[in-house]
Design a protein around this motif. Sequence first.
Motif, short mmCIF file in Angstrom:
data_model
loop_
_atom_site.label_atom_id
_atom_site.label_comp_id
_atom_site.label_asym_id
_atom_site.label_seq_id
_atom_site.Cartn_x
_atom_site.Cartn_y
_atom_site.Cartn_z
N GLU A 192 -7.58 -4.84 -13.44
CA GLU A 192 -8.20 -3.52 -13.31
C GLU A 192 -8.70 -3.28 -11.89
OE1 GLU A 192 -12.00 -1.08 -15.16
OE2 GLU A 192 -11.21 -2.82 -16.24
N TYR A 193 -9.23 -4.33 -11.24
CA TYR A 193 -9.71 -4.20 -9.87
C TYR A 193 -8.56 -3.84 -8.92
CZ TYR A 193 -12.43 -5.26 -5.69
OH TYR A 193 -13.08 -5.17 -4.50
N VAL A 194 -7.43 -4.50 -9.09
CA VAL A 194 -6.26 -4.20 -8.24
C VAL A 194 -5.76 -2.78 -8.51
CG1 VAL A 194 -3.85 -4.83 -7.82
CG2 VAL A 194 -5.58 -6.61 -7.96
N GLN A 195 -5.71 -2.37 -9.77
CA GLN A 195 -5.25 -1.02 -10.10
C GLN A 195 -6.17 0.04 -9.53
OE1 GLN A 195 -4.94 -1.17 -14.36
NE2 GLN A 195 -2.84 -1.96 -14.32
N ASN A 196 -7.49 -0.19 -9.57
CA ASN A 196 -8.43 0.77 -8.99
C ASN A 196 -8.26 0.87 -7.48
OD1 ASN A 196 -9.52 1.40 -11.45
ND2 ASN A 196 -11.21 -0.06 -11.27
N LYS A 197 -8.00 -0.26 -6.83
CA LYS A 197 -7.79 -0.24 -5.38
C LYS A 197 -6.46 0.44 -5.01
CE LYS A 197 -11.43 -2.26 -3.83
NZ LYS A 197 -12.29 -1.69 -2.79
N LEU A 198 -5.45 0.30 -5.86
CA LEU A 198 -4.16 0.93 -5.59
C LEU A 198 -4.19 2.44 -5.77
CD1 LEU A 198 -1.55 -1.55 -7.04
CD2 LEU A 198 -1.75 -0.80 -4.68
N ARG A 214 -6.23 4.40 -4.39
CA ARG A 214 -6.46 4.96 -3.05
C ARG A 214 -5.14 5.10 -2.30
NH1 ARG A 214 -10.11 1.72 1.15
NH2 ARG A 214 -8.24 0.48 1.26
N ILE A 215 -4.24 4.13 -2.48
CA ILE A 215 -2.94 4.17 -1.81
C ILE A 215 -2.12 5.32 -2.36
CG2 ILE A 215 -0.85 2.86 -1.31
CD1 ILE A 215 -3.46 1.69 -0.07
N THR A 216 -2.07 5.45 -3.68
CA THR A 216 -1.27 6.52 -4.28
C THR A 216 -1.89 7.89 -4.03
OG1 THR A 216 -2.38 6.20 -6.40
CG2 THR A 216 -0.29 5.04 -6.05
N ARG A 217 -3.19 7.95 -3.75
CA ARG A 217 -3.82 9.21 -3.41
C ARG A 217 -3.36 9.68 -2.02
NH1 ARG A 217 -9.22 8.07 -4.58
NH2 ARG A 217 -9.43 7.24 -2.49
N HIS A 218 -3.14 8.74 -1.10
CA HIS A 218 -2.69 9.09 0.24
C HIS A 218 -1.19 9.33 0.30
CE1 HIS A 218 -6.42 7.03 2.08
NE2 HIS A 218 -6.63 8.31 1.90
N PHE A 219 -0.41 8.61 -0.51
CA PHE A 219 1.04 8.70 -0.45
C PHE A 219 1.57 8.47 -1.85
CE2 PHE A 219 5.30 6.97 0.64
CZ PHE A 219 5.74 8.03 1.41
N ASP A 220 2.12 9.52 -2.47
CA ASP A 220 2.49 9.43 -3.88
C ASP A 220 3.96 9.08 -4.10
OD1 ASP A 220 3.42 11.80 -2.94
OD2 ASP A 220 2.77 13.00 -4.64
N HIS A 221 4.72 8.74 -3.06
CA HIS A 221 6.13 8.40 -3.20
C HIS A 221 6.34 6.89 -3.30
CE1 HIS A 221 7.12 12.54 -2.53
NE2 HIS A 221 6.51 12.53 -1.36
N VAL A 222 5.42 6.19 -3.96
CA VAL A 222 5.52 4.75 -4.15
C VAL A 222 6.44 4.49 -5.33
CG1 VAL A 222 4.25 2.65 -4.66
CG2 VAL A 222 3.23 4.39 -3.20
N ILE A 223 7.45 3.64 -5.11
CA ILE A 223 8.43 3.35 -6.15
C ILE A 223 8.05 2.11 -6.94
CG2 ILE A 223 10.84 2.77 -6.57
CD1 ILE A 223 11.44 4.29 -3.93
N ALA A 235 -10.33 -10.91 -0.48
CA ALA A 235 -8.93 -10.92 -0.03
C ALA A 235 -8.21 -9.66 -0.50
CB ALA A 235 -8.22 -12.16 -0.56
N ILE A 236 -8.49 -9.21 -1.72
CA ILE A 236 -7.88 -7.98 -2.23
C ILE A 236 -8.38 -6.77 -1.45
CG2 ILE A 236 -7.74 -6.47 -4.24
CD1 ILE A 236 -7.83 -9.02 -5.98
N ASP A 237 -9.67 -6.73 -1.12
CA ASP A 237 -10.21 -5.62 -0.32
C ASP A 237 -9.55 -5.54 1.05
OD1 ASP A 237 -11.91 -4.83 -2.33
OD2 ASP A 237 -13.64 -5.94 -1.53
N ARG A 261 -5.55 -3.01 4.84
CA ARG A 261 -4.37 -3.14 5.70
C ARG A 261 -3.20 -2.32 5.17
NH1 ARG A 261 -4.42 -9.65 6.80
NH2 ARG A 261 -6.25 -9.67 8.14
N LEU A 262 -3.03 -2.36 3.85
CA LEU A 262 -1.95 -1.59 3.24
C LEU A 262 -2.17 -0.09 3.42
CD1 LEU A 262 0.65 -1.68 1.55
CD2 LEU A 262 -0.80 -1.54 -0.47
N ASP A 263 -3.40 0.35 3.31
CA ASP A 263 -3.71 1.77 3.50
C ASP A 263 -3.35 2.21 4.91
OD1 ASP A 263 -4.68 4.24 2.65
OD2 ASP A 263 -6.67 3.82 3.47
#
Length: 118
Positions: free
Chosen positions: A18-24, A26-35, A78-80, A85-87
């Motif tokens: 759940e922690y990883v999904q909540n952090k992801l 933010r990524i999909t909010r900035h760029f929604d073309h994630v496959i 480490a996940i944070d 970095r991914l963002d």
Amino acid sequence: MNLTISGHHLEVTPAIREYVQNKLERITRHFDHVIDTHVFLAIDNLTEKEKRQKAEINLSVSGKKLHVASAAQDLYAAIDTLMDRLDRQVLKHKSMLQDHNHVAHKRMPDNGEAAAAA
């Protein structure tokens, strides 16, 4: 988006998932073309105690694959770090996609023409 979370020497608990999904989000909010997304979490049994927890992610976006890795003493730290970095990489990729609308060199006004017009 397909999400795969796997662990090496570690059981992926629902709290970590759940922690990883909540952090992801933010990524999909900035760029929604994630496959596709593959998250790899590991604990290394090293003598060095400071960086034992590792997190890696492979993110497939349209036309490119992004890979980020981070290590810390705590898995959540480490996940944070990984998501920060991914963002940055995703925002850089998004800006590179949007910056292709530049003016052609033959259409740009010459310095001599601009001075004569003024």
